[in-house]
Structure formats: C-alpha cells, structure tokens
Design a protein around this motif. Sequence first.
Motif, PDB file in Angstrom:
ATOM      1  N   LEU A 264       0.829  -1.203   0.000  1.00  0.00           N
ATOM      2  CA  LEU A 264       0.000   0.000   0.000  1.00  0.00           C
ATOM      3  C   LEU A 264       0.864   1.254   0.000  1.00  0.00           C
ATOM      4  CD1 LEU A 264      -2.759   1.413   0.256  1.00  0.00           C
ATOM      5  CD2 LEU A 264      -2.581   1.132   2.742  1.00  0.00           C
ATOM      6  N   THR A 265       1.931   1.231   0.792  1.00  0.00           N
ATOM      7  CA  THR A 265       2.813   2.388   0.872  1.00  0.00           C
ATOM      8  C   THR A 265       3.561   2.593  -0.437  1.00  0.00           C
ATOM      9  OG1 THR A 265       3.125   1.781   3.199  1.00  0.00           O
ATOM     10  CG2 THR A 265       4.531   3.508   2.324  1.00  0.00           C
ATOM     11  N   MET A 266       4.031   1.519  -1.053  1.00  0.00           N
ATOM     12  CA  MET A 266       4.709   1.624  -2.349  1.00  0.00           C
ATOM     13  C   MET A 266       3.748   2.136  -3.422  1.00  0.00           C
ATOM     14  SD  MET A 266       7.211  -1.696  -2.663  1.00  0.00           S
ATOM     15  CE  MET A 266       7.543  -1.281  -4.386  1.00  0.00           C
ATOM     16  N   TYR A 267       2.503   1.664  -3.354  1.00  0.00           N
ATOM     17  CA  TYR A 267       1.518   2.117  -4.348  1.00  0.00           C
ATOM     18  C   TYR A 267       1.327   3.629  -4.285  1.00  0.00           C
ATOM     19  CZ  TYR A 267      -2.768   2.903  -6.885  1.00  0.00           C
ATOM     20  OH  TYR A 267      -3.685   3.409  -7.777  1.00  0.00           O
ATOM     21  N   SER A 268       1.383   4.192  -3.082  1.00  0.00           N
ATOM     22  CA  SER A 268       1.255   5.637  -2.930  1.00  0.00           C
ATOM     23  C   SER A 268       2.316   6.369  -3.758  1.00  0.00           C
ATOM     24  CB  SER A 268       1.373   6.022  -1.451  1.00  0.00           C
ATOM     25  OG  SER A 268       1.347   7.425  -1.283  1.00  0.00           O
ATOM     26  N   ASN A 387       9.779   4.347   7.829  1.00  0.00           N
ATOM     27  CA  ASN A 387       9.429   3.232   6.945  1.00  0.00           C
ATOM     28  C   ASN A 387       8.430   3.664   5.892  1.00  0.00           C
ATOM     29  OD1 ASN A 387      10.221   0.186   7.328  1.00  0.00           O
ATOM     30  ND2 ASN A 387      10.415   1.149   9.335  1.00  0.00           N
ATOM     31  N   TYR A 388       7.494   4.500   6.299  1.00  0.00           N
ATOM     32  CA  TYR A 388       6.521   5.013   5.324  1.00  0.00           C
ATOM     33  C   TYR A 388       7.245   5.718   4.185  1.00  0.00           C
ATOM     34  CZ  TYR A 388       2.632   7.520   3.260  1.00  0.00           C
ATOM     35  OH  TYR A 388       1.718   8.007   2.358  1.00  0.00           O
ATOM     36  N   ARG A 389       8.157   6.625   4.532  1.00  0.00           N
ATOM     37  CA  ARG A 389       8.881   7.362   3.504  1.00  0.00           C
ATOM     38  C   ARG A 389       9.759   6.436   2.671  1.00  0.00           C
ATOM     39  NH1 ARG A 389       6.562  10.985   1.646  1.00  0.00           N
ATOM     40  NH2 ARG A 389       8.463  11.729   0.652  1.00  0.00           N
ATOM     41  N   LEU A 390      10.347   5.424   3.316  1.00  0.00           N
ATOM     42  CA  LEU A 390      11.221   4.503   2.602  1.00  0.00           C
ATOM     43  C   LEU A 390      10.460   3.782   1.489  1.00  0.00           C
ATOM     44  CD1 LEU A 390      13.683   2.033   4.325  1.00  0.00           C
ATOM     45  CD2 LEU A 390      12.400   1.384   2.305  1.00  0.00           C
ATOM     46  N   TRP A 391       9.331   3.176   1.836  1.00  0.00           N
ATOM     47  CA  TRP A 391       8.612   2.362   0.857  1.00  0.00           C
ATOM     48  C   TRP A 391       7.856   3.214  -0.152  1.00  0.00           C
ATOM     49  CZ3 TRP A 391      10.593  -2.107   0.665  1.00  0.00           C
ATOM     50  CH2 TRP A 391      11.104  -2.708   1.823  1.00  0.00           C
ATOM     51  N   GLU A 392       7.362   4.365   0.273  1.00  0.00           N
ATOM     52  CA  GLU A 392       6.741   5.272  -0.694  1.00  0.00           C
ATOM     53  C   GLU A 392       7.789   5.772  -1.683  1.00  0.00           C
ATOM     54  OE1 GLU A 392       3.551   8.881  -0.502  1.00  0.00           O
ATOM     55  OE2 GLU A 392       5.470   9.245   0.465  1.00  0.00           O
ATOM     56  N   LEU A 394      10.463   4.209  -2.608  1.00  0.00           N
ATOM     57  CA  LEU A 394      10.787   3.123  -3.534  1.00  0.00           C
ATOM     58  C   LEU A 394       9.769   3.088  -4.668  1.00  0.00           C
ATOM     59  CD1 LEU A 394      12.531   0.718  -4.290  1.00  0.00           C
ATOM     60  CD2 LEU A 394      11.104  -0.726  -2.811  1.00  0.00           C
ATOM     61  N   GLY A 395       8.508   3.355  -4.342  1.00  0.00           N
ATOM     62  CA  GLY A 395       7.490   3.439  -5.388  1.00  0.00           C
ATOM     63  C   GLY A 395       7.786   4.548  -6.374  1.00  0.00           C
ATOM     64  N   PHE A 396       8.218   5.717  -5.871  1.00  0.00           N
ATOM     65  CA  PHE A 396       8.603   6.818  -6.758  1.00  0.00           C
ATOM     66  C   PHE A 396       9.790   6.429  -7.633  1.00  0.00           C
ATOM     67  CE2 PHE A 396       6.305   9.776  -3.865  1.00  0.00           C
ATOM     68  CZ  PHE A 396       5.673  10.549  -4.816  1.00  0.00           C
ATOM     69  N   VAL A 397      10.803   5.798  -7.029  1.00  0.00           N
ATOM     70  CA  VAL A 397      11.998   5.407  -7.783  1.00  0.00           C
ATOM     71  C   VAL A 397      11.624   4.475  -8.930  1.00  0.00           C
ATOM     72  CG1 VAL A 397      14.159   4.100  -7.681  1.00  0.00           C
ATOM     73  CG2 VAL A 397      13.612   5.732  -5.882  1.00  0.00           C
ATOM     74  N   ILE A 398      10.774   3.504  -8.652  1.00  0.00           N
ATOM     75  CA  ILE A 398      10.344   2.569  -9.687  1.00  0.00           C
ATOM     76  C   ILE A 398       9.569   3.309 -10.782  1.00  0.00           C
ATOM     77  CG2 ILE A 398       8.866   0.590 -10.174  1.00  0.00           C
ATOM     78  CD1 ILE A 398       9.529  -0.422  -7.330  1.00  0.00           C
ATOM     79  N   ALA A 399       8.636   4.176 -10.369  1.00  0.00           N
ATOM     80  CA  ALA A 399       7.814   4.910 -11.343  1.00  0.00           C
ATOM     81  C   ALA A 399       8.668   5.779 -12.257  1.00  0.00           C
ATOM     82  CB  ALA A 399       6.779   5.762 -10.615  1.00  0.00           C
ATOM     83  N   PHE A 400       9.604   6.531 -11.682  1.00  0.00           N
ATOM     84  CA  PHE A 400      10.453   7.396 -12.496  1.00  0.00           C
ATOM     85  C   PHE A 400      11.553   6.609 -13.193  1.00  0.00           C
ATOM     86  CE2 PHE A 400       9.060  10.741  -9.312  1.00  0.00           C
ATOM     87  CZ  PHE A 400       8.183  11.342 -10.200  1.00  0.00           C
ATOM     88  N   GLY A 401      11.992   5.503 -12.563  1.00  0.00           N
ATOM     89  CA  GLY A 401      13.072   4.709 -13.136  1.00  0.00           C
ATOM     90  C   GLY A 401      12.700   4.055 -14.455  1.00  0.00           C
ATOM     91  N   SER A 452      -4.448   5.702  22.184  1.00  0.00           N
ATOM     92  CA  SER A 452      -3.620   4.747  21.470  1.00  0.00           C
ATOM     93  C   SER A 452      -3.750   4.862  19.967  1.00  0.00           C
ATOM     94  CB  SER A 452      -4.023   3.322  21.866  1.00  0.00           C
ATOM     95  OG  SER A 452      -5.353   3.062  21.514  1.00  0.00           O
ATOM     96  N   SER A 453      -4.538   5.796  19.480  1.00  0.00           N
ATOM     97  CA  SER A 453      -4.711   5.904  18.039  1.00  0.00           C
ATOM     98  C   SER A 453      -4.360   7.292  17.556  1.00  0.00           C
ATOM     99  CB  SER A 453      -6.152   5.567  17.673  1.00  0.00           C
ATOM    100  OG  SER A 453      -7.039   6.346  18.397  1.00  0.00           O
ATOM    101  N   GLN A 454      -3.740   7.316  16.365  1.00  0.00           N
ATOM    102  CA  GLN A 454      -3.242   8.576  15.816  1.00  0.00           C
ATOM    103  C   GLN A 454      -3.404   8.575  14.301  1.00  0.00           C
ATOM    104  OE1 GLN A 454       0.793   8.822  17.102  1.00  0.00           O
ATOM    105  NE2 GLN A 454       0.299   8.561  19.215  1.00  0.00           N
ATOM    106  N   GLU A 455      -3.352   9.768  13.724  1.00  0.00           N
ATOM    107  CA  GLU A 455      -3.449   9.895  12.271  1.00  0.00           C
ATOM    108  C   GLU A 455      -2.350  10.774  11.711  1.00  0.00           C
ATOM    109  OE1 GLU A 455      -5.931   8.803   9.970  1.00  0.00           O
ATOM    110  OE2 GLU A 455      -6.706   7.507  11.493  1.00  0.00           O
ATOM    111  N   THR A 456      -2.017  10.601  10.430  1.00  0.00           N
ATOM    112  CA  THR A 456      -0.890  11.313   9.786  1.00  0.00           C
ATOM    113  C   THR A 456      -0.838  11.318   8.247  1.00  0.00           C
ATOM    114  OG1 THR A 456       0.192   9.712  11.197  1.00  0.00           O
ATOM    115  CG2 THR A 456       1.269  11.761  10.919  1.00  0.00           C
ATOM    116  N   LYS A 457       0.111  12.144   7.474  1.00  0.00           N
ATOM    117  CA  LYS A 457       0.322  12.073   5.987  1.00  0.00           C
ATOM    118  C   LYS A 457       1.745  11.875   5.474  1.00  0.00           C
ATOM    119  CE  LYS A 457       0.959  14.041   1.696  1.00  0.00           C
ATOM    120  NZ  LYS A 457       0.610  14.145   0.422  1.00  0.00           N
ATOM    121  N   MET A 458       1.689  11.722   4.154  1.00  0.00           N
ATOM    122  CA  MET A 458       2.793  11.559   3.184  1.00  0.00           C
ATOM    123  C   MET A 458       3.938  10.841   3.762  1.00  0.00           C
ATOM    124  SD  MET A 458       4.085  14.447   0.549  1.00  0.00           S
ATOM    125  CE  MET A 458       5.042  14.033  -0.870  1.00  0.00           C
TER     126      MET A 458
END
Length: 458
Positions: A264-268, A387-392, A394-401, A452-458
Amino acid sequence: MEKNLKNVLVISFGFLLLFTAYGGLQNIQSSLNSEEGLGVASLSVLYAALILSSMFLPPVLIKKLGCKWTIAGSMCCYITFSLGNFYASWYTLIPTSVILGLGGAPLWSAKCTYLTIAGNSYAKKAGKSGKDIINQYFGVFFLICQSSGIWGNLISSLIFSQATTKVEISEENLACCGAHDCMTDTTNTSVSAELPNSLIYTLVGIYTASGVLAVLLIVIFLDQIKSDQAETEKETLEPPSFWSTFLATFHHLKDKRQCLLIPLTMYSGLEQGFLSGDYTKAYVTCALGIHYVGYAMICFSAVNSLCSLLFGKISQYTGRKLLFALATVTNAACIIALLLWKPHPKQLAVFFVFPALWGLSDAIWQTQTNGLYGILFEKHKEAAFANYRLWESLGFVIAFGYSTTLQVYIKLSILLSMLVLSAVTYGAVEYLEAKSSPGTPTPEKKESVGPSSQETKM
C-alpha cells in the motif's frame, strides 16, 4: 489562538511555501528537461536518495535536533534543487537531487512526529480522543499543504504561457500520445525548446524565494516540541545507543503489520509518480503543450486539498475502511479509462477530469495511510514514519526509473496490479487489528500512554 493549533498552521504554511516550489518543479521535470530523460532521471535519483535517508537519518536527526530544527534544516535541502534548475544539466540536477532526497525523509518524519505529539497533547488536556484530534490536525495540514500544487502549477502555467511561439501538434504526433505512446521525446522536446531562458529563470527564481520564505517561517514562528512520553522514557530507561537508534527503521520491519503495509505504501509512490511523470508528459504535454501541465495539475491539487480536509473530518464517522474502498474503486476506474482513452485537444475537459479524480483518491491514500501508521505504531512513531517514507520513495523510484523505458500501457498495468495487491494486504492488516482488539491488544497498545490511536500524511 490555541498554541498547538498555531504550530499546526505554521508548519502547514511552511510546507505550503516549500512545496509550491518543489511540486511545481517536479510536475514539469519530465517535460521541461526531457532531453536524454534528464528530468525523470533526476527525480529517480532524488527518491533513491530519499530511500537511503529513510533508512538512517530520521530517528537520529529528530533525536539530536528535535522536530523544529530537523524541519528547518531539511527544508534547506529542497532549496538546492530549485537552484540546480537555474542551469539544468547532469552536473547540477543530479547532485541537488541527492541533497533534496537526503533531506526529504527527516522533513516528513519530523512533521508527522510533531503533529502527532501536538494532537495527543491537546487531546489529553481537552479530554478528547487523540485519534480525532490528530485526524483534524492532519486534515488542516493537508488542506493547506496540498493547495501548494494550485499555486506552484498556476505560477508555471502563467509564466510559460508568456512564450510568444506556440507549437501546433500534428495528428501524426497526437497518435503517439496516451497509453500506447511511441516512446519518443519529439513532441516534448519541440514544445519545451520554444521556452526562452528568461522565462525559466523567472520561474525558478520565484520558486527559490518561496523556499527561503518557508525556512524563515519555521525558524521564527514554530515552537520546539517535546513528547511527554519520550521524556518519561528518558527518566526510566537507559538512553538507546547510537546504533540502536540508527537501525530503528530496520527493526520496525519485524512487525508483521508493517510488512503487510509495504504494498500500500509503495503504491502511494507509484500512483503519484505516474501522475507527475507520465500523465503530464504522455497525455497533457504530448497533446496540448507544456503550458497546460500546470492547469491540469491544479485540478489534482485543488481536489486533493479539499478532500484531505473532508476525509480528515468524516473518517471518524465512516471509518477508514470505507474510505480506502472508495479510493481503490476510483483509482482503478481511472487506470482502466486511461488505458482505453486516446487523448486529443478537442477533448479538453477530459484532461482535467482525470487529475481531479486522481486527487480524490490520493487524498485518501495520503491522509488515511499516514494516519494508519500513526494509529498502529504509536510507540515507534519515528521509525514507522521513516518506513513510510522509505517504501513510498521506492514506489517513486520505480515509477520514475522505468518512465523512459516502458510504454504507458505497461506502466498502467503495473499500477493496477499493485493496487489490487495493496487492497488485499491492507485487508489483512485490518483483519489482524480486528482479531487483536476484543481482548488481546497489541503490545504497543498495552504500553501506550494516553490515546492509542493517531493519524498522519505523506
């Protein structure tokens, strides 16, 4: 004004100024610097550097500098990319792309950490749900931040429309637009070549000034913030070693839920990379011209911004599962339609419908996925967001690569396949959470202090 809300607004407007510049430049890279694939190559290198940054830097910098100074320092890295575009070449764009990439992960991780701590702090004082307050904070953040795409793209289109010479695109070249593109830069090069250097210098100058203002806003008006939870840990436990902090991102992959969220994160990253790298080039620039790229991306940014606020508020009533389902169906429909559509200037409205629908879906991917990370991994926020930034990334790298090596219909097929896989693995995460919630909370939920619950972006 309540102090936490003031800080949320300062961060939001700082990111607005910064990404007015970076977002505008990113969206035109594939068209403006199309020769030898320089534009997409720089973006691919940028996100590759962001991957390395995600692995090592965020926990270390946030621990040593605090969220405020990590944000300010990382913003300076973004400014170098604007400077590199004054004279775009392999010797200027590639090094500045690396610098920006290294600053990207600490920037977003520090922002996510800051807003999460601020939300929990206010919720504790007000006696409200931490999840709801953080949802609202991130909704406000993305309403303001995502609107940067409106201003950045508007600036580029208004400036490029000043070019005195307009190129008529022949029917032969139009046949090479869309999903079954001819893998040639002829149209793009002919269009971008008509832009005089004075217009490019004006645009990049405005973007650079916007980045400088962002840094000043953060340095002068943002308050430093500390986590009460972190302070308690410092008092009761030995401080973690440098290598323990350094490897926190890797250790976090031991969590099964984190592994299931990787698709899901890579798809982003893949879907954002496709829109800014391939849709703008193979559809908009190819069929209409580079001066229309900004206007098309304004539709994306405007819808994205408004929906970010909307979904941030209604998620407490609908739940995230319904929103994820809406994003999946909308994105899948767009991908299938792009596979079938043959772009033509006579269908002008259609060029703007796709970015608008894409913006609706992306608003959900960004707000709800970041929020999901904050909810699931409250005790390890920095490592989780890294980790979120790492896998997202990687998705950008693949898309642009593979941007210059694969035809668009293949990229769309990959995107659709990844979307289906993401839906399945996300469902598995929800199943695990539902299974553990009745009476067997996860270790992180047992240990959490406060909500115990939180929300966030990008």
